[in-house]
Each structure stands twice: as C-alpha cells, then as structure tokens.
Write an enzyme that holds these catalytic residues in place. Structure first.
Site, PDB file in Angstrom:
ATOM      1  N   SER A 254       0.844  -1.193   0.000  1.00 30.48           N
ATOM      2  CA  SER A 254       0.000   0.000   0.000  1.00 30.48           C
ATOM      3  C   SER A 254       0.878   1.241   0.000  1.00 30.48           C
ATOM      4  CB  SER A 254      -0.883   0.015   1.242  1.00 30.48           C
ATOM      5  OG  SER A 254      -0.067   0.260   2.374  1.00 30.48           O
ATOM      6  N   LYS A 255       0.221   2.383  -0.092  1.00 30.70           N
ATOM      7  CA  LYS A 255       0.940   3.651  -0.120  1.00 30.70           C
ATOM      8  C   LYS A 255       1.935   3.772   1.022  1.00 30.70           C
ATOM      9  CE  LYS A 255      -2.062   6.790  -2.581  1.00 30.70           C
ATOM     10  NZ  LYS A 255      -3.269   7.553  -2.410  1.00 30.70           N
ATOM     11  N   ARG A 256       1.568   3.184   2.152  1.00 28.61           N
ATOM     12  CA  ARG A 256       2.414   3.315   3.337  1.00 28.61           C
ATOM     13  C   ARG A 256       3.842   2.790   3.090  1.00 28.61           C
ATOM     14  NH1 ARG A 256      -0.112   0.272   7.554  1.00 28.61           N
ATOM     15  NH2 ARG A 256      -1.926   0.677   6.253  1.00 28.61           N
ATOM     16  N   SER A 257       3.980   1.822   2.212  1.00 27.27           N
ATOM     17  CA  SER A 257       5.314   1.256   1.952  1.00 27.27           C
ATOM     18  C   SER A 257       6.225   2.310   1.309  1.00 27.27           C
ATOM     19  CB  SER A 257       5.203   0.044   1.030  1.00 27.27           C
ATOM     20  OG  SER A 257       4.928   0.491  -0.285  1.00 27.27           O
ATOM     21  N   GLY A 258       5.617   3.309   0.665  1.00 29.18           N
ATOM     22  CA  GLY A 258       6.422   4.360   0.032  1.00 29.18           C
ATOM     23  C   GLY A 258       6.874   4.000  -1.376  1.00 29.18           C
TER      24      GLY A 258
END
Ligand code: GLU
Length: 484
Positions: A254-258
């Site tokens: 997800s976006k959180r992984s960057g």
C-alpha cells in the site's frame, strides 16, 4: 480465435504496481500470441475519479513500452473506449433492459431509509447491504407508475436463491458458490451510470476480449459476473486472477510502503526497464529461473500458466539489485544523461562530470546512490586520522605522515596531472623506495578524499581534482597527521 486482452484501469490516481503488473501480463499474453492489446478507461465511478489520472495511465504505458493497439486514442472499431462515453451510447441500459426482460434483473426503487433497515455484511472490509429482493415483487403497473413519476431507481441483478454457480479461473481452477450467497448487485446506479461490475462484463463481451487478467480482489465477485454471462448466453473470457502483492511484512502493498506506485519508483531513481522486469517476476517465473529480461524477451517467454498463486512479496532490495544490473549494462551516454542531474545536485565546481560518472556507474543500484559516492569531490570531509591506519597495507599515522611528506615535493614538481602520468610517478616512487603499492597509495587516497571508500583510486581522484586541490588536500593531511 485471435487473442484480445485489455487493460482496464480506473483513473483514480497513481499507477499502482499491481495495476502495472495486470497491464503487463495482459500485454504479454496478447503479444506472445500475436494478439491485440486494448486500453479501456473505466471511469463509471465518478466519486473516485481523479483529475490527471488518465494522463498518468497514458504516460506510464508509453514509458513502459506497453503499447496498446486500440484505445481512446486509437480506434480499432470497438469504441468508444471510455466507459462514460460508452454510457452515452445507451449500451449499458440496453443490456440491462435485456436482462429485465429475461427476468435476470429488476428495477429497484427502495430509498436510502429503507436500505438502511436491511442487514449488512462485511465483505473484504467493506460493508455490503444484502438486498432482500423487495422490489422483485412489484407488479408491472407499479413499476410503470414509478418510472412515469420519475422515481429514482437502480437496476439489480436477480440472482437465484437456490442452486450453485461455478466459474473457472486458470490459476484457481473451478470455483463453486451457493447462489444464496450472491447478493443482487446493482447493475445500473441511480445516476444512470453502470456499476463497474456490469460495465466490465458488457464491455469485455462486446469488445471481444478473450483473456482477463486482474488482481484476485475480484475473485469473490466473479461468480456474479459468471451469472451475467450465463444470463446473456455469452461465453465468458479466460480469467486469470493474480496473487496479492505484499510488502516485506506480508501486508498488502500500500501507499504506506512508500513504493507502491510506478511514479514512486521513478522518483526514487529506478529505471523503467528494471521496474518492468521486476514486476514481471511478481507472480510469474520462467522455467529456467532466469531473472533479467527485456520486454521482447518477456513477450517471447511469457506463459500465464506459470503464474503462481502464492502472494508475491515486493522486495525492494531485490529490485535495487536488479536496477544496479541494468545500470551496469547501460551504454555510457544514456547513463550519463540520467546521472547528470544527480551529479550536478552535489557538484557545483568545475569538475569533469563524465569522468566522475564513469567511476560510479558500476557502483550504484539507484541514481540517488550517486551522492554518497561523490560528495568528497566537492568538499573534503573532515575525517579522523585513524583512517590512515590500514592493517593489510601496513600503514598507520606515522608511516602515512612520512610518505606524504616525502611525496609532496614530487607531486608539487609534477606538471602532468593525468591519471596515467600520476600513476607512473607513484609507481616509480614505490619501486625506488622498495615498499608495497598500498603503503603509498592508501595515505594519498585518504588525504585526497577523506573517505574510507571511494569510487576510484588515488590517481584517478587527483586527475579529477586537479593539481592545486590535490596538493591542498595532501598538505591538509600532513597537518592533520602532525597534530595527531
Ligand atoms: N477498473 C478495474 C480496476 O482498475 C479493472 C478490473 C478489471 O481488470 O477487470 O481495478
């Protein structure tokens, strides 16, 4: 039959790695067999539409080389290729009415208040109201009266409450579900737009799509799609639902992984060919476990039967390695073009950037790595005298001070500061004094770079720095050692 595949993105933002993988696999399935690859924009969910997202799709596909044969910008006789434009042709309403006539769909006039009283279920994290078929019981007169009065409505699929539905996926095999578990999903929304679920089926059929590749988040809805195909009497395409892509912690990427989107990866200095190559391997592997593939080689070797069902871990370390391999293999001019902005971000002095670029080409994995390798060219970092001590070279502060003091006048007298000339001078000194190479090179390299690790040897560094700067740094080293 000619293979026809489609990439059918919803323009909701950046290009997620999972979407790019679907696009790539669709492209490869078609091209492996000389088939056609189509782009269709699925923009029926107006609430999720993001301005500029369509441009991102076009840009990404052009950059990655996933060139479509047909799409909004390339008519192939199956257009329009944008669902909001297709809607205007009346195609979805026409097919929805056909289902109503067959008893496979029905008008539903229930308002929000009534729907709020129905029980809901949580399916894949989303709350879904299980519709109770209330409006299926309306008489023709009631329906006509409601329509004439302009009462808002949706059209729902009429799924049977008994029996089972089976659909086939190339990876998961036959999947059978109880019809009683299928809710009467909405086909046409109250704003007149089709739902994704309905438009997708109508379009895949009317556009002659033979193979559908998509993420397995669609697996649970597939029986409902199958029921639509059956209701129309259409043959469903070959389905390939892809395994989930997870991050290193085995959570959905997800976006959180960057680094969940193609743009993220480009911004982090990865190159397109390496990204495409790496993404091809997220779920697929060739027979011989080879890892480096050009797009043409992927077209040649790709076989969707070899896609694995187990989750694919997006391993950024592996991608970095692969990117490094691509950088090593790049021709120098192409490399320099990409490296130049990273060099200029660190180096403001008049230095030979091409020589510096050549030093780092085989040492970096991504372009932003360049900075840490070259920063000492700009300014000599402050460093510890301990750095002069090297066991294997048999050097320490005293030997280094002696060597630097001894060599300084020789280097002051030297006119030619080319790498070759400097190297000859130093080798001559080594031979004359009868010491080991490293005994001399180590202190000089330390003095001119202030670093333990450098992308090149002492004389190459001095060539780039030039005579004045090289000598200034050696004098500074002598001073440091004298004060130690
Ligand atoms: N529009 C869907 C998405 O972007 C496509 C799903 C499919 O390929 O059927 O997720």
């Amino acid at each position: 039959m000619k293979i026809r595949t489609r990439y059918a993105p919803s323009p909701t933002g950046r290009m997620h790695v999972g979407n790019l993988r679907s696009a790539l696999y669709e492209f490869l399935i078609a091209k492996h067999d000389g088939g056609e690859f189509m782009l269709r924009i699925e923009d029926t969910d107006q609430e999720r539409f993001v301005e500029g997202a369509v441009d991102i799709i076009y840009r990404t596909m052009a950059k990655t080389g996933l060139i479509h044969d047909e799409g909004p910008d390339k008519d192939g006789g199956f257009g329009p290729y944008v669902q909001s434009e297709r809607m205007k042709t009346g195609i979805y309403m026409k097919y929805a009415k056909e289902l109503i006539d067959k008893g496979e769909a029905y008008y539903c006039f229930c308002d929000k208040e009534r729907l709020a009283t129905l029980k809901s279920e949580v399916v894949e994290g989303k709350e879904i109201t299980v519709y109770d078929k209330h409006c299926l019981g309306l008489s023709k007169e009631e329906i006509d009266a409601n329509l004439a009065a302009g009462k808002p409505y949706v059209i729902r699929q009429n799924n049977p409450q008994t029996g089972t539905t089976t659909f086939h996926d190339e990876l998961y095999g036959d999947i059978t579900v109880e019809n009683s578990e299928l809710d009467d999903m909405i086909l046409i929304k109250s704003d007149g737009y089709p739902t994704y679920n309905f438009a997708n089926v109508v379009d895949d059929h009317t556009m002659n799509i033979t193979h559908v590749v998509r993420g397995n988040e669609y697996l649970s809805s597939s029986p409902k799609y199958q029921r639509l195909y059956d209701a129309f009497g259409w043959q469903s395409p070959v389905y390939v639902h892809l395994p989930l892509i997870t991050d290193e912690n085995h959570k959905k990427l997800s976006k959180r992984s960057g680094h969940s989107s193609f743009e993220d990866l480009l911004e982090q200095g990865f190159i397109t060919e390496a990204i495409v190559n790496y993404i091809a391997l997220l779920g697929w592997s060739p027979e011989d476990n080879r890892e480096i593939f050009t797009l043409d080689e992927l077209i040649r070797d790709f076989d969707y039967h070899r896609i694995s069902k187990s989750p694919a871990v997006f391993d950024i370390v592996k991608l970095r390695w692969m990117n490094g391999e691509y950088i090593k293999a790049m021709d120098f001019d192409a490399f320099y073009q990409m490296a130049e902005p990273y060099l200029k971000a660190v180096l403001t002095k008049d230095l030979d950037l091409k020589k510096i670029a050549a030093m780092v080409k085989t040492r970096i994995e991504v372009f932003p790595d360049i900075a840490e390798h070259i920063d000492f060219f700009e300014t000599l970092p402050s460093y510890d005298v301990e750095m002069y001590t090297h066991k294997k070279m048999k050097t320490n502060s005293e030997t280094s001070l002696a060597v630097l003091q001894d060599i300084l006048p020789i280097l002051e007298a030297q006119e030619d500061y080319s790498n070759d000339a400097l190297y000859q001078t130093l080798v001559a000194y080594v031979e004359k004094t009868g010491v080991k190479n490293g005994y001399v090179m180590w202190p000089i390299r330390t003095a001119v770079s202030g670093k333990q690790m450098t992308p090149a040897g002492a004389t190459e560094i001095m060539e780039v720095l030039g005579k004045d700067e090289s000598l200034a740094r050696i004098r500074k080293g002598i001073e440091l050692l004298q004060n130690a």
